[in-house]
Design a protein around this motif. Structure first.
Motif, PDB file in Angstrom:
ATOM      1  N   THR A 108       0.889  -1.171   0.007  1.00  0.00           N
ATOM      2  CA  THR A 108      -0.114  -0.035   0.084  1.00  0.00           C
ATOM      3  C   THR A 108       0.773   1.175   0.089  1.00  0.00           C
ATOM      4  O   THR A 108       0.386   2.329  -0.900  1.00  0.00           O
ATOM      5  CB  THR A 108      -0.943   0.005   1.185  1.00  0.00           C
ATOM      6  N   GLU A 118      -7.096  -1.212  -5.344  1.00  0.00           N
ATOM      7  CA  GLU A 118      -7.584  -1.324  -3.808  1.00  0.00           C
ATOM      8  C   GLU A 118      -7.875  -3.081  -3.595  1.00  0.00           C
ATOM      9  O   GLU A 118      -7.536  -3.468  -2.371  1.00  0.00           O
ATOM     10  CB  GLU A 118      -8.592  -0.653  -3.330  1.00  0.00           C
ATOM     11  N   LEU A 138      -5.351  -5.396  -2.141  1.00  0.00           N
ATOM     12  CA  LEU A 138      -4.765  -5.265  -1.033  1.00  0.00           C
ATOM     13  C   LEU A 138      -5.610  -5.852   0.134  1.00  0.00           C
ATOM     14  O   LEU A 138      -6.493  -5.215   0.961  1.00  0.00           O
ATOM     15  CB  LEU A 138      -4.597  -3.713  -0.579  1.00  0.00           C
TER      16      LEU A 138
END
Length: 250
Positions: free
Chosen positions: A111, A140, A143
């Motif tokens: 990240t 995203e 993650l």
């Protein structure tokens, strides 16, 4: 005397071909050691190691040709793509290797790296702001927690050789180690989304593959690669390459 063919060369490493011998030059001894170790452990065809005298690793050429190239249509059959998927699954089902690989970076580290890279892309106007913003949103989904498997870590289609519909070998194991299976699958199909179904058919339907996560890895890998590629003399803006992959995710 055979000619020396430069296949890849940049500030970190180079690969040369002399006849049927490939010479990999890598100043990072740990990366070279990881490659030798991974090839010894991987339950899939790999090149024969002829000798290793750091910083040089000599390997024998593989029969057949690469499955394809990023930025160009693949002429390989759906069966060949499925065979590659089956080989990837065999690797992922193998006992875990002793070290983490590139596909095994922690969520926090990944990240932070992604945020820093997006900030740099925007600050230096490398990519349009809307492309970076949308790409970061798509990324995203990658993650998230994952179960570690034996990953190749840099499973570009140029690294998989086939002869007809059979996989004859997989090269370039310097990033191998414990990591996220979907990272490998995404790297392998980046720019070749039309073959994802064939790959997954060979990989197996007994597990649920989250396609949103694969799309997320396409985006994340592309965002992290663009600036590095430019700085090392490659063109991520070429048709079918990383920037086009980002645009396709809109």
């Amino acid at each position: 005397m055979d000619e020396v063919e430069v296949l890849v060369a940049h500030s970190e490493r180079a690969t040369l071909r002399v006849g049927d011998v490939f010479l990999k030059v890598d100043a990072d001894r740990a990366r070279l050691d990881a490659e030798v170790e991974a090839m010894a452990l991987a339950p899939v065809p790999t090149p024969e190691i002829l000798w290793c005298k750091p910083p040089v690793l000599a390997i024998a050429a593989l029969p057949g040709t690469t499955l394809g190239h990023l930025g160009a249509p693949s002429t390989a059959s759906p069966t060949a793509w499925a065979a590659a998927g089956a080989a990837i699954r065999k690797l992922h089902d193998a006992p875990l290797p002793p070290r983490p690989g590139r596909a095994g970076r922690s969520i926090g580290a990944l990240t932070a790296e992604l945020d820093d890279e997006c900030e740099s892309l925007l600050a230096n106007a490398v990519l349009p702001a809307d492309l970076v913003t949308r790409g970061r949103q798509v990324a995203e989904a990658a993650l998230r927690p994952w179960t570690p498997v034996f990953t190749h870590g840099d499973l570009q289609i140029e690294h998989v050789f086939v002869d007809g519909d059979q996989v004859t070998g997989i090269i370039d194991w310097s990033e191998a180690g414990r990591g996220d299976a979907l990272y490998d699958l995404a790297t392998f199909t980046l720019g070749h989304e039309e073959h994802l179904g064939d790959v997954l058919a060979g990989y197996g339907t007994d597990i649920d593959i989250d396609l949103d996560v694969i799309r997320a890895w396409w985006s994340l890998r592309s965002l992290l690669a663009v600036r590095w590629l430019i700085e090392h003399g490659f063109d991520p803006f070429a048709p079918g390459c990383e920037v086009d992959a980002l645009r396709s995710l809109r």
